[in-house]
Design a protein around this motif. Structure first.
Motif, PDB file in Angstrom:
ATOM      1  N   ASN A 144       0.832  -1.208   0.000  1.00 29.41           N
ATOM      2  CA  ASN A 144       0.000   0.000   0.000  1.00 29.41           C
ATOM      3  C   ASN A 144       0.863   1.253   0.000  1.00 29.41           C
ATOM      4  N   SER A 145       1.866   1.260  -0.893  1.00 30.56           N
ATOM      5  CA  SER A 145       2.764   2.420  -1.047  1.00 30.56           C
ATOM      6  C   SER A 145       3.400   2.845   0.268  1.00 30.56           C
ATOM      7  N   GLY A 146       3.861   1.855   1.028  1.00 34.23           N
ATOM      8  CA  GLY A 146       4.585   2.151   2.259  1.00 34.23           C
ATOM      9  C   GLY A 146       3.749   2.167   3.511  1.00 34.23           C
ATOM     10  N   CYS A 147       2.460   1.828   3.400  1.00 35.68           N
ATOM     11  CA  CYS A 147       1.568   1.925   4.563  1.00 35.68           C
ATOM     12  C   CYS A 147       0.785   0.629   4.743  1.00 35.68           C
ATOM     13  N   GLY A 148       1.430  -0.377   5.263  1.00 36.54           N
ATOM     14  CA  GLY A 148       0.805  -1.673   5.472  1.00 36.54           C
ATOM     15  C   GLY A 148       1.781  -2.598   6.154  1.00 36.54           C
ATOM     16  N   CYS A 149       1.864  -3.851   5.687  1.00 34.81           N
ATOM     17  CA  CYS A 149       2.805  -4.826   6.224  1.00 34.81           C
ATOM     18  C   CYS A 149       3.947  -5.040   5.237  1.00 34.81           C
ATOM     19  N   LYS A 150       5.051  -5.568   5.715  1.00 33.37           N
ATOM     20  CA  LYS A 150       6.203  -5.800   4.851  1.00 33.37           C
ATOM     21  C   LYS A 150       5.956  -6.989   3.925  1.00 33.37           C
ATOM     22  N   ASP A 151       6.533  -6.883   2.744  1.00 33.83           N
ATOM     23  CA  ASP A 151       6.313  -7.937   1.752  1.00 33.83           C
ATOM     24  C   ASP A 151       7.017  -9.244   2.095  1.00 33.83           C
ATOM     25  N   GLY A 152       7.812  -9.242   3.164  1.00 30.44           N
ATOM     26  CA  GLY A 152       8.473 -10.467   3.591  1.00 30.44           C
ATOM     27  C   GLY A 152       7.735 -11.223   4.686  1.00 30.44           C
ATOM     28  N   GLN A 153       6.577 -10.698   5.105  1.00 28.14           N
ATOM     29  CA  GLN A 153       5.804 -11.366   6.160  1.00 28.14           C
ATOM     30  C   GLN A 153       4.942 -12.465   5.540  1.00 28.14           C
ATOM     31  N   LYS A 154       5.551 -13.600   5.309  1.00 26.49           N
ATOM     32  CA  LYS A 154       4.902 -14.680   4.582  1.00 26.49           C
ATOM     33  C   LYS A 154       3.731 -15.290   5.330  1.00 26.49           C
ATOM     34  N   ALA A 179      -7.406  -1.178   1.688  1.00 28.00           N
ATOM     35  CA  ALA A 179      -7.240  -0.830   3.097  1.00 28.00           C
ATOM     36  C   ALA A 179      -7.621  -1.979   4.013  1.00 28.00           C
ATOM     37  N   ASP A 180      -8.489  -2.871   3.534  1.00 27.55           N
ATOM     38  CA  ASP A 180      -8.962  -3.989   4.350  1.00 27.55           C
ATOM     39  C   ASP A 180      -8.191  -5.282   4.123  1.00 27.55           C
ATOM     40  N   SER A 181      -7.255  -5.292   3.208  1.00 28.25           N
ATOM     41  CA  SER A 181      -6.494  -6.512   2.924  1.00 28.25           C
ATOM     42  C   SER A 181      -5.686  -6.937   4.147  1.00 28.25           C
ATOM     43  N   LYS A 182      -5.549  -8.241   4.311  1.00 27.43           N
ATOM     44  CA  LYS A 182      -4.814  -8.786   5.449  1.00 27.43           C
ATOM     45  C   LYS A 182      -3.382  -8.286   5.480  1.00 27.43           C
ATOM     46  N   GLN A 183      -2.771  -8.136   4.290  1.00 33.04           N
ATOM     47  CA  GLN A 183      -1.380  -7.714   4.193  1.00 33.04           C
ATOM     48  C   GLN A 183      -1.210  -6.212   4.439  1.00 33.04           C
ATOM     49  N   ALA A 185      -4.073  -4.279   6.646  1.00 37.60           N
ATOM     50  CA  ALA A 185      -4.760  -3.978   7.904  1.00 37.60           C
ATOM     51  C   ALA A 185      -4.130  -4.638   9.125  1.00 37.60           C
ATOM     52  N   SER A 186      -3.447  -5.772   8.940  1.00 40.77           N
ATOM     53  CA  SER A 186      -2.861  -6.494  10.079  1.00 40.77           C
ATOM     54  C   SER A 186      -1.789  -5.685  10.794  1.00 40.77           C
ATOM     55  N   CYS A 187      -1.213  -4.719  10.114  1.00 44.80           N
ATOM     56  CA  CYS A 187      -0.111  -3.956  10.702  1.00 44.80           C
ATOM     57  C   CYS A 187      -0.509  -2.553  11.137  1.00 44.80           C
ATOM     58  N   HIS A 188      -1.815  -2.251  11.105  1.00 47.04           N
ATOM     59  CA  HIS A 188      -2.303  -0.993  11.667  1.00 47.04           C
ATOM     60  C   HIS A 188      -2.146  -1.049  13.182  1.00 47.04           C
ATOM     61  N   CYS A 189      -1.860   0.075  13.789  1.00 44.61           N
ATOM     62  CA  CYS A 189      -1.617   0.093  15.233  1.00 44.61           C
ATOM     63  C   CYS A 189      -2.850  -0.283  16.049  1.00 44.61           C
ATOM     64  N   GLY A 190      -4.021  -0.265  15.417  1.00 50.06           N
ATOM     65  CA  GLY A 190      -5.212  -0.738  16.113  1.00 50.06           C
ATOM     66  C   GLY A 190      -5.282  -2.244  16.192  1.00 50.06           C
ATOM     67  N   ALA A 191      -4.508  -2.922  15.319  1.00 47.99           N
ATOM     68  CA  ALA A 191      -4.517  -4.382  15.276  1.00 47.99           C
ATOM     69  C   ALA A 191      -3.197  -4.985  15.733  1.00 47.99           C
ATOM     70  N   TYR A 198       1.701   0.955  11.747  1.00 49.25           N
ATOM     71  CA  TYR A 198       1.463   2.248  11.108  1.00 49.25           C
ATOM     72  C   TYR A 198       0.221   2.933  11.674  1.00 49.25           C
ATOM     73  N   HIS A 199       0.227   4.238  11.585  1.00 50.13           N
ATOM     74  CA  HIS A 199      -0.924   5.068  11.925  1.00 50.13           C
ATOM     75  C   HIS A 199      -1.435   5.692  10.639  1.00 50.13           C
ATOM     76  N   GLU A 200      -2.715   5.667  10.434  1.00 54.26           N
ATOM     77  CA  GLU A 200      -3.283   6.215   9.194  1.00 54.26           C
ATOM     78  C   GLU A 200      -3.090   7.728   9.100  1.00 54.26           C
ATOM     79  N   GLY A 201      -3.071   8.195   7.849  1.00 53.69           N
ATOM     80  CA  GLY A 201      -3.089   9.619   7.559  1.00 53.69           C
ATOM     81  C   GLY A 201      -4.272   9.947   6.677  1.00 53.69           C
ATOM     82  N   PRO A 202      -4.527  11.210   6.417  1.00 52.44           N
ATOM     83  CA  PRO A 202      -5.679  11.620   5.599  1.00 52.44           C
ATOM     84  C   PRO A 202      -5.675  11.055   4.179  1.00 52.44           C
ATOM     85  N   ALA A 203      -4.493  10.684   3.662  1.00 49.06           N
ATOM     86  CA  ALA A 203      -4.395  10.146   2.299  1.00 49.06           C
ATOM     87  C   ALA A 203      -4.064   8.653   2.321  1.00 49.06           C
TER      88      ALA A 203
END
Length: 329
Positions: A144-154, A179-183, A185-191, A198-203
């Motif tokens: 998600n352009s730098g805002c999600g989980c790392k591509d190595g988290q298999k 925004a709802d994909s497991k790869q 949303a799993s790394c949002h600070c709420g989860a 990560y913490h969401e921003g307006p964009a």
């Protein structure tokens, strides 16, 4: 920088305005990050011998000789890195001062790397924040352009098969991550309770998202533990990483460059090939060698000196022989 519109944020290059800018940045650096509408100084630094100011969007995960890897000199890696993100860092006296001598910094110094860079008008670009992290996370490897989980988290991918961050494929739907994909949303600070969440921003996604900057700042202030847990070349805790959305930022720059980027900076007493860059003229000579200035041709932007050893007033205007200096006079 409290103005609400881009137009009223344009800075003239009269000496008084440039001096005012340095004073304002020093004030922003010292501000209470949880109470101020401008929680620090947002900047983008060079981290190597070259610095690329281009914003790469819609690359279709291909490489190009026009791409510059500012760390390793290998443009091939761009085809695997997260697309259309501009990584920046937010500095504030409350969390950017080295508590001890470590990670290459002396106790009391501002923890900032890089010899050159640019300074954002936070008020003008806050709407382009895609997400924020309380530490350096290596966003080029994140979906998600730098805002999600790392591509190595298999463990997050179907059958452990993950696309790279540039391809940005949801392995469960075989479509682009949302925004709802497991790869993502799993790394949002709420989860996630990880420091690297990560913490969401307006964009955050498709131009919409929650502004969670205050939550990130609180997490940063609460951070415990070593700044460089993996050694000096992995300074996870040195700075907070702010990801700006490339498309939104490009639009802002087209509208009014000087309102978005009111100044460049160089490290104080920086020398190139033995020549100390102690005036705007000398700095511009070096800046013109850098990549990515097609966007800025004809713009007149002041250059500030940035002194990491002076946390009380790190920014000051470099002297100039002329009142106005442009990149391409």
């Amino acid at each position: 920088m409290m103005c609400s519109t881009l137009a009223c944020m344009v800075l003239s290059l009269a000496a008084a305005s440039a001096f005012d800018l340095a004073a304002e940045l020093n004030s922003n650096f010292a501000a209470n990050p949880l109470e101020s509408s401008v929680p620090g100084v947002l900047m983008r630094n060079s981290l190597g011998k070259t610095f690329d100011f281009n914003i790469y969007c819609d690359t279709q995960c291909r490489t190009s000789t026009s791409f510059v890897d500012y760390e390793n000199g290998d443009a091939e890696q761009y085809k695997e890195w997260a697309d259309c993100r501009w990584s920046s860092t937010l500095l504030n006296k409350a969390f950017s001062i080295a508590p001890e001598t470590e990670c290459g910094f002396h106790k009391g110094q501002i923890m900032s790397l890089g010899s050159f860079g640019l300074i954002f008008n936070y008020s003008a670009v806050s709407s382009t924040v895609k997400c924020s992290y309380s530490q350096d996370v290596g966003s080029r490897f994140i979906y998600n352009s730098g805002c999600g989980c790392k591509d190595g988290q298999k463990d997050l991918c179907r059958d452990g098969k993950c696309s790279n961050a540039c391809q940005n494929i949801d392995s469960w739907t075989r479509k682009k991550n949302t925004a709802d994909s497991k790869q993502v949303a799993s790394c949002h600070c709420g989860a996630s309770s990880e420091q690297s969440c990560y913490h969401e921003g307006p964009a955050f996604y498709n131009g919409t998202g929650r502004d969670e900057m205050k939550q990130m700042l609180q997490q940063r202030l609460d951070r415990k533990g070593p700044l460089c847990p993996q050694g000096p070349y992995h300074p996870d805790g040195v700075w907070a990483e702010i990801i700006l959305d490339g498309h939104s930022l490009q639009e802002k720059l087209k509208q009014d460059f000087a309102a978005v980027i009111p100044a460049f900076f160089i490290a104080k007493h920086l020398s190139v090939e033995g020549i100390v860059l102690d005036s705007q003229e000398k700095v511009y000579y070096e800046i013109q060698k850098m990549k990515g200035y097609g966007l800025y041709e004809g713009m007149a932007v002041p250059v500030l000196s940035f002194d990491i050893s002076n946390p009380s007033a790190p920014f000051e205007l470099l002297p100039s022989r002329s009142e106005v200096t442009t990149l391409y006079p």
